[in-house]
Design an enzyme around this catalytic site. Structure first.
Site, short mmCIF file in Angstrom:
data_model
loop_
_atom_site.label_atom_id
_atom_site.label_comp_id
_atom_site.label_asym_id
_atom_site.label_seq_id
_atom_site.Cartn_x
_atom_site.Cartn_y
_atom_site.Cartn_z
CE LYS A 77 -3.93 -2.39 2.13
NZ LYS A 77 -5.00 -2.35 3.18
CE1 TYR A 94 -9.30 -3.29 0.06
CE2 TYR A 94 -8.42 -1.34 -1.01
CZ TYR A 94 -8.24 -2.46 -0.22
OH TYR A 94 -6.99 -2.76 0.28
CG ASN A 105 -3.93 -2.52 6.75
OD1 ASN A 105 -3.76 -2.11 5.60
ND2 ASN A 105 -4.93 -3.33 7.06
CG HIS A 147 -5.21 -6.50 -0.53
ND1 HIS A 147 -6.46 -6.56 0.04
CD2 HIS A 147 -5.22 -7.38 -1.57
CE1 HIS A 147 -7.21 -7.44 -0.65
NE2 HIS A 147 -6.48 -7.94 -1.62
CD GLU A 162 -8.38 -9.31 -4.14
OE1 GLU A 162 -9.29 -9.09 -3.32
OE2 GLU A 162 -7.24 -9.73 -3.80
P1 IDP Z 1 -8.06 -7.28 5.35
O1 IDP Z 1 -7.24 -6.34 4.49
O2 IDP Z 1 -7.29 -7.75 6.55
O3 IDP Z 1 -8.67 -8.42 4.57
P2 IDP Z 1 -10.69 -6.04 5.37
O4 IDP Z 1 -11.68 -6.18 6.50
O5 IDP Z 1 -10.98 -6.79 4.11
O6 IDP Z 1 -9.25 -6.41 5.97
O7 IDP Z 1 -10.57 -4.48 5.06
C1 IDP Z 1 -9.94 -4.05 3.88
C2 IDP Z 1 -9.06 -2.87 4.23
O8 IDP Z 1 -9.88 -1.79 4.69
C3 IDP Z 1 -8.08 -3.12 5.39
O9 IDP Z 1 -6.89 -3.75 4.98
C4 IDP Z 1 -7.83 -1.71 5.88
O10 IDP Z 1 -6.90 -1.00 5.05
C5 IDP Z 1 -9.21 -1.07 5.72
N1 IDP Z 1 -10.01 -1.17 6.94
C6 IDP Z 1 -10.59 -2.28 7.47
N2 IDP Z 1 -11.29 -2.01 8.58
C7 IDP Z 1 -11.16 -0.66 8.77
C8 IDP Z 1 -11.65 0.25 9.76
O11 IDP Z 1 -12.36 -0.12 10.71
N3 IDP Z 1 -11.29 1.57 9.62
C9 IDP Z 1 -10.51 2.01 8.58
N4 IDP Z 1 -10.03 1.18 7.63
C10 IDP Z 1 -10.34 -0.13 7.72
MG MG Z 2 -10.11 -8.32 3.02
#
Ligand code: IDP
Ligand code: MG
Length: 137
Positions: free
Chosen positions: A9, A49, A112, A115, A126
């Site tokens: 990212k 997304y 974070n 992905h 994807e």
């Molecule tokens: P993942 O990447 O671990 O699969 P997902 O729930 O699919 O997590 O969420 C996709 C992305 O959305 C996350 O990697 C993160 O960047 C963002 N995200 C997820 N939950 C939150 C939140 O509560 N606040 C802000 N961003 C979030």
């Molecule tokens: Mg996810």
């Protein structure tokens, strides 16, 4: 051999940590089968997304993913999809296990670092979103 999709990212790319992140995957036996550095458009990020479209963080997440370049990869290996998600760590870096990419390079639940696809079906989608067949070896 399984293939999965990964984004490094914009938070990681802007801090010059692309090589450090790729090294984590390679050290676990995953092979880079395709790699591309690109700057996502808002529409492309929203498409990627789309499953999160109704979540409160959707606008903020797609803004983050378009703030600068990302590095997209296809990683290949035994159990590549589960392996990448284990190496990445929990979504929230503060809850991620020690030694994971998100623990070491993530800033917060949104920023974070990486992905990883969450199913083989989504991995195929994807990969097709970013790469053509001719770009994967
Ligand atoms: P993942 O990447 O671990 O699969 P997902 O729930 O699919 O997590 O969420 C996709 C992305 O959305 C996350 O990697 C993160 O960047 C963002 N995200 C997820 N939950 C939150 C939140 O509560 N606040 C802000 N961003 C979030
Ligand atoms: Mg996810």
């Amino acid at each position: 051999m399984e293939r999965t999709f990964t984004f490094i990212k914009p938070d990681v790319v802007s801090r010059n940590l692309v090589g450090a992140v790729i090294a984590r995957y390679e050290a676990e036996g995953l092979r880079v089968a395709a790699l591309k550095r690109l700057h996502l458009s808002k529409v492309k990020a929203q498409g990627f997304y789309a499953v999160h479209r109704s979540r409160p963080f959707f606008d903020s997440l797609t803004a983050f993913m378009t703030e600068g370049p990302v590095v997209a990869m296809v990683l290949e290996g035994d159990s590549a999809m589960d392996k990448v998600r284990r190496i990445n760590g929990a979504t929230n870096p503060s809850e991620a296990a020690p030694g994971t990419i998100r623990k070491d390079f993530g800033t917060n639940i949104e920023r974070n670092a990486v992905h990883g696809s969450d199913s083989l079906e989504n991995a195929a989608k994807e990969i097709a979103h970013v790469f053509s067949e001719l770009e994967i070896f």
